[in-house]
Design an enzyme around this catalytic site. Structure first.
Site, short mmCIF file in Angstrom:
data_model
loop_
_atom_site.label_atom_id
_atom_site.label_comp_id
_atom_site.label_asym_id
_atom_site.label_seq_id
_atom_site.Cartn_x
_atom_site.Cartn_y
_atom_site.Cartn_z
N LEU A 92 0.81 -1.22 0.00
CA LEU A 92 0.00 0.00 0.00
C LEU A 92 0.84 1.27 0.00
CD1 LEU A 92 -1.78 -2.04 2.36
CD2 LEU A 92 -3.38 -0.43 1.38
N ALA A 93 2.13 1.17 0.24
CA ALA A 93 2.97 2.36 0.32
C ALA A 93 2.97 3.08 -1.02
CB ALA A 93 4.40 1.99 0.71
N THR B 224 -5.50 1.84 -7.69
CA THR B 224 -6.59 2.82 -7.72
C THR B 224 -7.37 2.72 -9.02
OG1 THR B 224 -7.03 5.21 -7.83
CG2 THR B 224 -4.89 4.48 -8.59
N ASP B 225 -8.63 3.15 -8.98
CA ASP B 225 -9.42 3.21 -10.21
C ASP B 225 -8.96 4.33 -11.13
OD1 ASP B 225 -10.38 5.38 -8.74
OD2 ASP B 225 -12.49 4.77 -8.85
N GLU B 226 -8.12 5.24 -10.63
CA GLU B 226 -7.68 6.37 -11.46
C GLU B 226 -6.81 5.94 -12.62
OE1 GLU B 226 -6.62 10.04 -9.53
OE2 GLU B 226 -7.50 9.36 -7.64
N TYR C 299 0.16 11.14 -10.78
CA TYR C 299 -0.16 10.11 -9.78
C TYR C 299 -0.71 8.86 -10.44
CZ TYR C 299 -3.16 7.49 -6.60
OH TYR C 299 -3.78 6.48 -5.92
N LYS D 198 0.89 4.97 -10.76
CA LYS D 198 0.22 3.77 -10.25
C LYS D 198 -0.04 2.78 -11.40
CE LYS D 198 -1.09 2.86 -6.71
NZ LYS D 198 -0.46 2.09 -5.59
N ASN E 114 -11.54 6.29 -1.15
CA ASN E 114 -11.76 5.88 0.24
C ASN E 114 -12.04 7.09 1.12
OD1 ASN E 114 -10.08 2.86 1.18
ND2 ASN E 114 -10.66 3.42 -0.89
N PRO F 256 -13.81 24.88 -0.32
CA PRO F 256 -13.49 25.04 -1.74
C PRO F 256 -13.83 23.79 -2.55
CG PRO F 256 -11.49 24.60 -0.49
CD PRO F 256 -12.61 24.71 0.52
N ASN G 85 -19.04 15.79 -6.50
CA ASN G 85 -18.33 16.41 -5.37
C ASN G 85 -19.23 17.39 -4.63
OD1 ASN G 85 -16.01 14.98 -5.88
ND2 ASN G 85 -14.99 16.64 -7.00
N ASP H 38 -10.72 24.88 -11.30
CA ASP H 38 -10.66 23.43 -11.35
C ASP H 38 -9.21 22.94 -11.38
OD1 ASP H 38 -11.63 20.87 -11.37
OD2 ASP H 38 -12.61 21.02 -13.32
#
Length: 348
Positions: free
Chosen positions: A79-80, A130-132, A157, A161, A187, A212, A256, A286
């Site tokens: 997970l790191a 991640t789903d990203e 990021y 991943k 999460n 914000p 959001n 944005d």
């Protein structure tokens, strides 16, 4: 079972450790203790004979070899990671070094250890992602990320991943390392470092500061309570098929703006101020390359492993707000750490 958990002093890693120890599993927590980590996150299990801590960095190969040889784990839960998109925009090199090079080092250390043990079939390397990595979805609610969705990362990021995911799969295909992978949705819950959306909104609302929201607040995320995620991760580790990938989601899509508005309603009930907290919502420029929508199809983990989320978003938000109200002594000192509560991701 003895599990080596990397990043175990972080948000998700600490939830995994607390749950694993409660189930009688032995855990070695390997963490570099960077800005978002805190040993307070695992204080409740620190005295357990099932728990051990190693202060080390996954970029340090010699340290990894020493830890494997000292503790003889049966499994790795990796997970790191550097995980904040805004930070990756401002400083991508940390994400490349930790998420890619660090994962490579861990894979090689695990492979050496596993081979030295005679390549036991029961060993598992669980890579948590991640789903990203899948990019952005259209608004159509019928379209969701499945495990075979083409990778299309949009930020430093998510690209880092995605690279790590590919390395893990390559080490399985090339060297036979027994791996499982999982890709999760956003999460939330206790012990979440206050740079991320939900804890940041709670803390700012308590201070009466503007809340914000990026753009017009229409970006959609699927929200997963962190303790549900920890349960899913242990399920994948112990029962998932080697070489297989599992998407883990909360079945809770919200924009959001809807999410922040719901948080405000909970705060109105639990910490009333005389005027609605939603009056504090403000819209800001944005994020660059902000993905429009993420949504997880978690039917594989449900069908094959029988796992489904147990905490609804409404209940999870209530639990989370209550936790932050009760644990100000945990989050307030973190506000002094680098970047906490500050707008990042603007250096483009």
């Amino acid at each position: 079972m003895k599990i080596l958990v990397t990043g175990g002093a972080g948000f998700i890693g600490s939830a995994v450790i607390r749950l694993a120890v409660s189930r009688g599993l032995s855990v070695i927590n390997l963490d570099a203790l960077t800005y978002a980590a805190s040993l307070e996150n695992v204080a409740s299990v620190a005295a357990s004979p099932l728990y051990a801590f190693e202060h080390a960095d996954i970029r340090d190969r010699e340290a990894l070899d020493r830890i494997f040889n000292a503790h003889h784990p049966d499994a790795v839960m990796h997970l790191a990671a550097e995980s904040h998109v805004d930070r990756s925009i401002d400083g991508p090199s940390d994400f490349i070094e930790t998420n890619i090079t660090g994962t490579f080092n861990l894979l090689e250390a695990a492979r050496k250890y596993w081979a030295g043990k005679g390549r036991p079939e029961h060993f598992r390397f669980h890579h948590i992602s991640t789903d990203e990595v899948f990019g952005s979805l259209p608004a159509d609610p019928s379209v969701k990320f499945i495990e075979e969705t083409r990778y299309d990362p949009r930020s430093p990021y998510s690209a880092s991943k995605a690279a790590a995911d590919h390395l893990v799969r390559a080490w399985h295909e090339t060297y036979g390392l027994p791996v499982v992978l999982s890709n999760c949705s956003n999460n939330y819950g206790p012990y979440h470092f206050p740079e991320k959306l939900i804890p940041l909104m709670i803390i700012k609302a308590l201070a009466g500061e503007p809340l914000p929201v990026y753009g017009d607040g229409s970006n959609v995320r699927d929200w997963l309570y962190v303790e549900d995620h920890a349960d899913a991760l242990l399920t994948v580790l112990q029962r998932g098929e080697t070489g297989r990938s599992y998407n883990i989601g909360g079945n809770s899509e919200r924009t959001n703006l809807e999410l922040v508005t719901a948080l405000c309603a909970v705060l109105d009930e639990l910490r009333p101020t005389g005027k609605p907290h939603a009056k504090l919502i403000s819209f800001v420029k944005d994020r660059p390359g902000h993905d429009a929508r993420y949504a997880i199809d978690a039917s594989r983990i449900a069908g094959e492993l029988g796992w489904e989320p147990s905490v609804s978003l409404d209940e999870g938000l209530r639990r989370t707000v209550r936790w932050y109200l009760k644990h100000e002594s945990w989050w307030r000192p973190l506000l002094a750490r680098d970047g906490a509560g500050v707008r990042l991701g603007t250096k483009v």
